[in-house]
Design a protein around this motif. Structure first.
Motif, PDB file in Angstrom:
ATOM      1  N   GLU A 168     -41.903  44.688  32.527  1.00  0.00           N
ATOM      2  CA  GLU A 168     -42.124  43.604  31.584  1.00  0.00           C
ATOM      3  C   GLU A 168     -43.606  43.399  31.288  1.00  0.00           C
ATOM      4  OE1 GLU A 168     -41.695  40.469  28.985  1.00  0.00           O
ATOM      5  OE2 GLU A 168     -40.193  41.919  29.657  1.00  0.00           O
ATOM      6  N   ALA A 169     -44.473  43.590  32.265  1.00  0.00           N
ATOM      7  CA  ALA A 169     -45.923  43.427  32.046  1.00  0.00           C
ATOM      8  C   ALA A 169     -46.657  44.258  33.087  1.00  0.00           C
ATOM      9  CB  ALA A 169     -46.322  41.959  32.145  1.00  0.00           C
ATOM     10  N   THR A 170     -47.633  45.046  32.634  1.00  0.00           N
ATOM     11  CA  THR A 170     -48.244  46.059  33.501  1.00  0.00           C
ATOM     12  C   THR A 170     -49.766  46.002  33.407  1.00  0.00           C
ATOM     13  OG1 THR A 170     -46.359  47.450  32.900  1.00  0.00           O
ATOM     14  CG2 THR A 170     -48.124  48.481  34.143  1.00  0.00           C
ATOM     15  N   GLY A 171     -50.400  45.448  34.433  1.00  0.00           N
ATOM     16  CA  GLY A 171     -51.844  45.291  34.392  1.00  0.00           C
ATOM     17  C   GLY A 171     -52.611  46.591  34.458  1.00  0.00           C
ATOM     18  N   ALA A 172     -52.173  47.538  35.302  1.00  0.00           N
ATOM     19  CA  ALA A 172     -52.920  48.789  35.466  1.00  0.00           C
ATOM     20  C   ALA A 172     -52.965  49.571  34.158  1.00  0.00           C
ATOM     21  CB  ALA A 172     -52.286  49.633  36.577  1.00  0.00           C
ATOM     22  N   ALA A 173     -51.837  49.629  33.435  1.00  0.00           N
ATOM     23  CA  ALA A 173     -51.822  50.334  32.152  1.00  0.00           C
ATOM     24  C   ALA A 173     -52.704  49.628  31.131  1.00  0.00           C
ATOM     25  CB  ALA A 173     -50.393  50.450  31.638  1.00  0.00           C
ATOM     26  N   ALA A 174     -52.732  48.289  31.176  1.00  0.00           N
ATOM     27  CA  ALA A 174     -53.608  47.544  30.272  1.00  0.00           C
ATOM     28  C   ALA A 174     -55.082  47.867  30.542  1.00  0.00           C
ATOM     29  CB  ALA A 174     -53.358  46.044  30.419  1.00  0.00           C
ATOM     30  N   LEU A 175     -55.426  48.067  31.812  1.00  0.00           N
ATOM     31  CA  LEU A 175     -56.799  48.479  32.143  1.00  0.00           C
ATOM     32  C   LEU A 175     -57.137  49.822  31.505  1.00  0.00           C
ATOM     33  CD1 LEU A 175     -57.104  47.704  35.971  1.00  0.00           C
ATOM     34  CD2 LEU A 175     -58.261  46.503  34.122  1.00  0.00           C
ATOM     35  N   LEU A 176     -56.227  50.781  31.617  1.00  0.00           N
ATOM     36  CA  LEU A 176     -56.475  52.112  31.069  1.00  0.00           C
ATOM     37  C   LEU A 176     -56.600  52.071  29.553  1.00  0.00           C
ATOM     38  CD1 LEU A 176     -54.007  54.219  33.254  1.00  0.00           C
ATOM     39  CD2 LEU A 176     -56.501  54.098  33.471  1.00  0.00           C
ATOM     40  N   LEU A 177     -55.762  51.277  28.899  1.00  0.00           N
ATOM     41  CA  LEU A 177     -55.841  51.183  27.441  1.00  0.00           C
ATOM     42  C   LEU A 177     -57.141  50.512  27.010  1.00  0.00           C
ATOM     43  CD1 LEU A 177     -54.403  51.717  24.769  1.00  0.00           C
ATOM     44  CD2 LEU A 177     -53.333  49.453  24.989  1.00  0.00           C
ATOM     45  N   THR A 178     -57.551  49.492  27.732  1.00  0.00           N
ATOM     46  CA  THR A 178     -58.808  48.817  27.423  1.00  0.00           C
ATOM     47  C   THR A 178     -59.995  49.763  27.579  1.00  0.00           C
ATOM     48  OG1 THR A 178     -57.876  46.712  28.152  1.00  0.00           O
ATOM     49  CG2 THR A 178     -60.273  46.845  28.015  1.00  0.00           C
ATOM     50  N   ALA A 179     -59.968  50.562  28.644  1.00  0.00           N
ATOM     51  CA  ALA A 179     -61.045  51.527  28.865  1.00  0.00           C
ATOM     52  C   ALA A 179     -61.080  52.567  27.742  1.00  0.00           C
ATOM     53  CB  ALA A 179     -60.881  52.201  30.218  1.00  0.00           C
ATOM     54  N   ARG A 180     -59.921  53.010  27.304  1.00  0.00           N
ATOM     55  CA  ARG A 180     -59.868  54.017  26.236  1.00  0.00           C
ATOM     56  C   ARG A 180     -60.396  53.447  24.919  1.00  0.00           C
ATOM     57  NH1 ARG A 180     -54.571  57.528  24.754  1.00  0.00           N
ATOM     58  NH2 ARG A 180     -55.203  58.490  26.742  1.00  0.00           N
TER      59      ARG A 180
END
Length: 219
Positions: A168-180
């Motif tokens: 439902e909500a994934t912080g680690a993936a959000a970190l990777l997308l933000t970095a990209r």
């Protein structure tokens, strides 16, 4: 064995609904070894369960239903909120947290996040229409909802075959997308969860969201 635990919803929407459910075992001594912790995490069935080994120093241990994790975003945001912590001690290093009333934030590095396949789609409607893929790779499907405003529509498919077909909500993936993407993001994930991110100095990214207490289970 006393396996009392709190259930939280992390990264709730603006109306307080949704969020990814998290189990927090405040007394880590209830499950003293990795095998017993893994067994309880599988039994509870949340995408992650946290075991608190030292609430004063913020020492925590994180498990999915199938594996132990050195870092994960939504468990740390939720645990920091529940225990009012400013520092969490993880195998990857120290994670700072802050609370601004509505949101709880942690500071993390994208290299701490496990590898994810970030798959961009042409529209939010395409992301909404996706079916759960077969087990295999861990996919974070996303599209711009409003690129100028940094608004993203996302869904997460762990692909582990452990009963969690969609996060439902994934912080680690959000970190990777933000970095990209190199910019602050306002992510709507799953049914309506909200994740906020903001790049900081020296490669650190702030990750924030709302947390709601669902229940305390005593058994």
């Amino acid at each position: 064995m006393n396996t009392a635990h709190d259930v939280l919803a992390v990264f709730c929407g603006g109306d307080g609904r949704y969020g990814n459910l998290l189990g927090v075992v405040r007394d880590g001594r209830a499950c003293p070894d990795e095998a017993s912790r893994q067994a309880l995490a599988k039994q509870l069935g949340f995408s992650e369960t946290v075991f608190v080994d030292d609430p004063e120093r913020g020492v925590v241990d994180i498990y999915t239903p199938g594996v132990r994790l050195p870092f994960a975003g939504h468990p740390l945001v939720g645990t920091a909120w529940l225990l009012d912590l400013e520092l969490l001690d993880l195998p990857v290093g120290e994670v700072w947290a802050r609370h601004d009333g509505e949101f709880t934030w942690i500071e993390a590095r994208p290299e701490w996040a496990p590898p994810r396949t970030l798959r961009q789609y042409g529209s939010a409607a395409e992301v909404d229409a996706l079916e759960v893929p077969p087990p295999g790779e861990w996919v974070y499907a996303w599209a711009w909802d409003d690129e100028s405003a940094g608004r993203v529509r996302a869904r997460a498919f762990p692909g582990r075959g452990d009963g969690i077909d969609e996060d439902e909500a994934t912080g680690a993936a959000a970190l990777l997308l933000t970095a990209r993407l190199g910019r602050a993001l306002n992510i709507t994930q799953g049914r309506g969860s909200q994740i906020l991110t903001a790049p900081g100095p020296d490669g650190v990214i702030e990750l924030g969201g709302r947390v709601r207490h669902v229940e305390t289970v005593t058994r």
